[in-house]
Write a protein that holds these residues in place. Structure first.
Motif, short mmCIF file in Angstrom:
data_model
loop_
_atom_site.label_atom_id
_atom_site.label_comp_id
_atom_site.label_asym_id
_atom_site.label_seq_id
_atom_site.Cartn_x
_atom_site.Cartn_y
_atom_site.Cartn_z
N SER A 3 0.83 -1.20 0.00
CA SER A 3 0.00 0.00 0.00
C SER A 3 0.87 1.25 0.00
O SER A 3 0.54 2.25 -0.60
CB SER A 3 -0.96 0.00 1.19
OG SER A 3 -0.23 0.10 2.40
N LYS A 4 2.02 1.20 0.69
CA LYS A 4 2.92 2.34 0.66
C LYS A 4 3.51 2.51 -0.74
O LYS A 4 3.67 3.62 -1.21
CB LYS A 4 4.04 2.16 1.68
CG LYS A 4 3.58 2.35 3.10
CD LYS A 4 4.75 2.20 4.04
CE LYS A 4 4.29 2.33 5.48
NZ LYS A 4 5.39 2.11 6.41
N GLY A 5 3.84 1.42 -1.40
CA GLY A 5 4.38 1.49 -2.75
C GLY A 5 3.35 2.03 -3.73
O GLY A 5 3.68 2.80 -4.62
N GLY A 6 2.08 1.65 -3.57
CA GLY A 6 1.03 2.15 -4.46
C GLY A 6 0.80 3.63 -4.26
O GLY A 6 0.59 4.39 -5.21
N ALA A 7 0.82 4.09 -3.00
CA ALA A 7 0.64 5.52 -2.72
C ALA A 7 1.80 6.32 -3.31
O ALA A 7 1.61 7.42 -3.83
CB ALA A 7 0.54 5.75 -1.21
N CYS A 8 2.98 5.77 -3.22
CA CYS A 8 4.15 6.44 -3.77
C CYS A 8 4.01 6.59 -5.29
O CYS A 8 4.30 7.64 -5.84
CB CYS A 8 5.41 5.66 -3.41
SG CYS A 8 6.92 6.43 -4.04
N CYS A 9 3.53 5.53 -5.97
CA CYS A 9 3.34 5.58 -7.42
C CYS A 9 2.28 6.61 -7.80
O CYS A 9 2.42 7.33 -8.78
CB CYS A 9 2.96 4.20 -7.96
SG CYS A 9 4.37 3.07 -7.97
N LEU A 19 1.48 9.31 -6.06
CA LEU A 19 2.07 10.63 -5.81
C LEU A 19 3.01 11.02 -6.95
O LEU A 19 2.96 12.14 -7.45
CB LEU A 19 2.81 10.65 -4.48
CG LEU A 19 3.49 11.98 -4.12
CD1 LEU A 19 2.45 13.08 -4.01
CD2 LEU A 19 4.27 11.84 -2.83
N VAL A 20 3.84 10.07 -7.40
CA VAL A 20 4.74 10.33 -8.51
C VAL A 20 3.94 10.64 -9.77
O VAL A 20 4.27 11.55 -10.54
CB VAL A 20 5.71 9.15 -8.72
CG1 VAL A 20 6.47 9.28 -10.03
CG2 VAL A 20 6.67 9.03 -7.56
N TRP A 63 0.91 12.00 -9.96
CA TRP A 63 0.33 13.35 -9.84
C TRP A 63 1.40 14.43 -10.03
O TRP A 63 1.15 15.44 -10.67
CB TRP A 63 -0.38 13.52 -8.50
CG TRP A 63 -1.72 12.87 -8.49
CD1 TRP A 63 -2.09 11.76 -7.81
CD2 TRP A 63 -2.86 13.29 -9.23
NE1 TRP A 63 -3.38 11.44 -8.06
CE2 TRP A 63 -3.90 12.38 -8.95
CE3 TRP A 63 -3.13 14.31 -10.11
CZ2 TRP A 63 -5.16 12.48 -9.50
CZ3 TRP A 63 -4.39 14.42 -10.66
CH2 TRP A 63 -5.39 13.51 -10.36
N VAL A 64 2.57 14.21 -9.47
CA VAL A 64 3.66 15.17 -9.64
C VAL A 64 4.04 15.26 -11.12
O VAL A 64 4.23 16.36 -11.67
CB VAL A 64 4.87 14.80 -8.76
CG1 VAL A 64 6.10 15.62 -9.14
CG2 VAL A 64 4.55 14.96 -7.29
N PHE A 65 4.12 14.12 -11.79
CA PHE A 65 4.44 14.11 -13.21
C PHE A 65 3.38 14.87 -14.01
O PHE A 65 3.70 15.68 -14.87
CB PHE A 65 4.56 12.67 -13.72
CG PHE A 65 4.80 12.60 -15.20
CD1 PHE A 65 6.05 12.89 -15.73
CD2 PHE A 65 3.76 12.27 -16.06
CE1 PHE A 65 6.26 12.85 -17.10
CE2 PHE A 65 3.97 12.23 -17.43
CZ PHE A 65 5.21 12.52 -17.95
N LEU A 66 2.09 14.63 -13.73
CA LEU A 66 1.01 15.33 -14.44
C LEU A 66 1.07 16.84 -14.18
O LEU A 66 0.87 17.64 -15.09
CB LEU A 66 -0.35 14.78 -14.01
CG LEU A 66 -0.74 13.45 -14.65
CD1 LEU A 66 -2.04 12.94 -14.06
CD2 LEU A 66 -0.87 13.60 -16.15
N ALA A 67 1.36 17.23 -12.95
CA ALA A 67 1.45 18.66 -12.63
C ALA A 67 2.61 19.30 -13.39
O ALA A 67 2.46 20.39 -13.95
CB ALA A 67 1.62 18.85 -11.12
N LEU A 68 3.76 18.63 -13.42
CA LEU A 68 4.90 19.17 -14.15
C LEU A 68 4.63 19.22 -15.65
O LEU A 68 5.00 20.18 -16.33
CB LEU A 68 6.15 18.34 -13.87
CG LEU A 68 6.76 18.49 -12.47
CD1 LEU A 68 7.89 17.50 -12.28
CD2 LEU A 68 7.24 19.91 -12.26
#
Length: 187
Positions: A7-13, A15-16, A18-23
């Motif tokens: 679940s931590k790995g999925g949340a990290c993916c 987040l990455v 969303w950060v990629f989409l924002a950039l």
């Protein structure tokens, strides 16, 4: 315990992602709009444009001619504010040159233009000297006989510099010459 790590790995993916989409959004939409000149960022916002009409002139004779008078030019400067905002101008210098030699000077009056408004400004440019230097007068006479004599009118409107090549013998009625942005201004 293995399920907690997943679940931590999925949340990290996520987040990455969303950060990629924002950039990506920032790089594609925000940066280009801030780097473009205002008239390209907003298609309704166009630059200020000018034209000059020569309505009359006198004193274009050789300085050595009997009764030589100072060169003088009657101009109408038309200014169109293409911007979406108010443009004000406190008056500015106008230089009339022939073959790169200034022969008369004048000033535009003060004005203010709201968005998309236009104004016609009378300008009288005169000279302190008498007549035109001999070499310049010979060139002027030759070009006028061929119908190709032009004066260059340089002016500043608000914060922009303009130059216009105006036919000296433009005929009747006189026609307006569109101005352009010069590479150098000589006043």
């Amino acid at each position: 315990m293995a399920s907690t790590d997943d679940s931590k790995g999925g949340a990290c993916c996520h987040l990455v992602g969303w950060v990629f989409l924002a950039l990506f959004y920032f790089a594609i939409f925000v940066v280009p709009m801030t780097l473009l000149p205002p008239d390209l960022a907003d298609p309704g916002n166009l630059p200020t444009t000018c034209s000059v009409e020569l309505t009359g002139f006198k004193g274009l004779q050789a300085a050595s001619a009997p009764g030589a008078t100072s060169p003088a030019f009657d101009l109408v400067v038309r200014v169109h504010n293409g911007h979406n905002f108010h443009v004000s101008h406190g008056g500015g210098d106008v230089v009339v040159s022939y073959a790169g030699v200034p022969v008369a000077r004048g000033r535009t009056p003060s004005f203010g233009l709201y968005a998309k408004e236009a104004v016609a400004l009378p300008v009288n440019a005169t000279s302190q000297g008498l007549g035109v230097p001999e070499d310049l007068f010979r060139l002027l006479t030759e070009e006028r006989s061929r119908g190709v004599a032009q004066v260059e009118v340089e002016l500043k409107v608000a914060w922009e510099a303009f130059a216009c090549d105006v036919d000296l013998d433009g005929g009747h009625p006189p026609r307006a010459s569109a101005c352009y942005k010069p590479t150098t201004i000589y006043y």
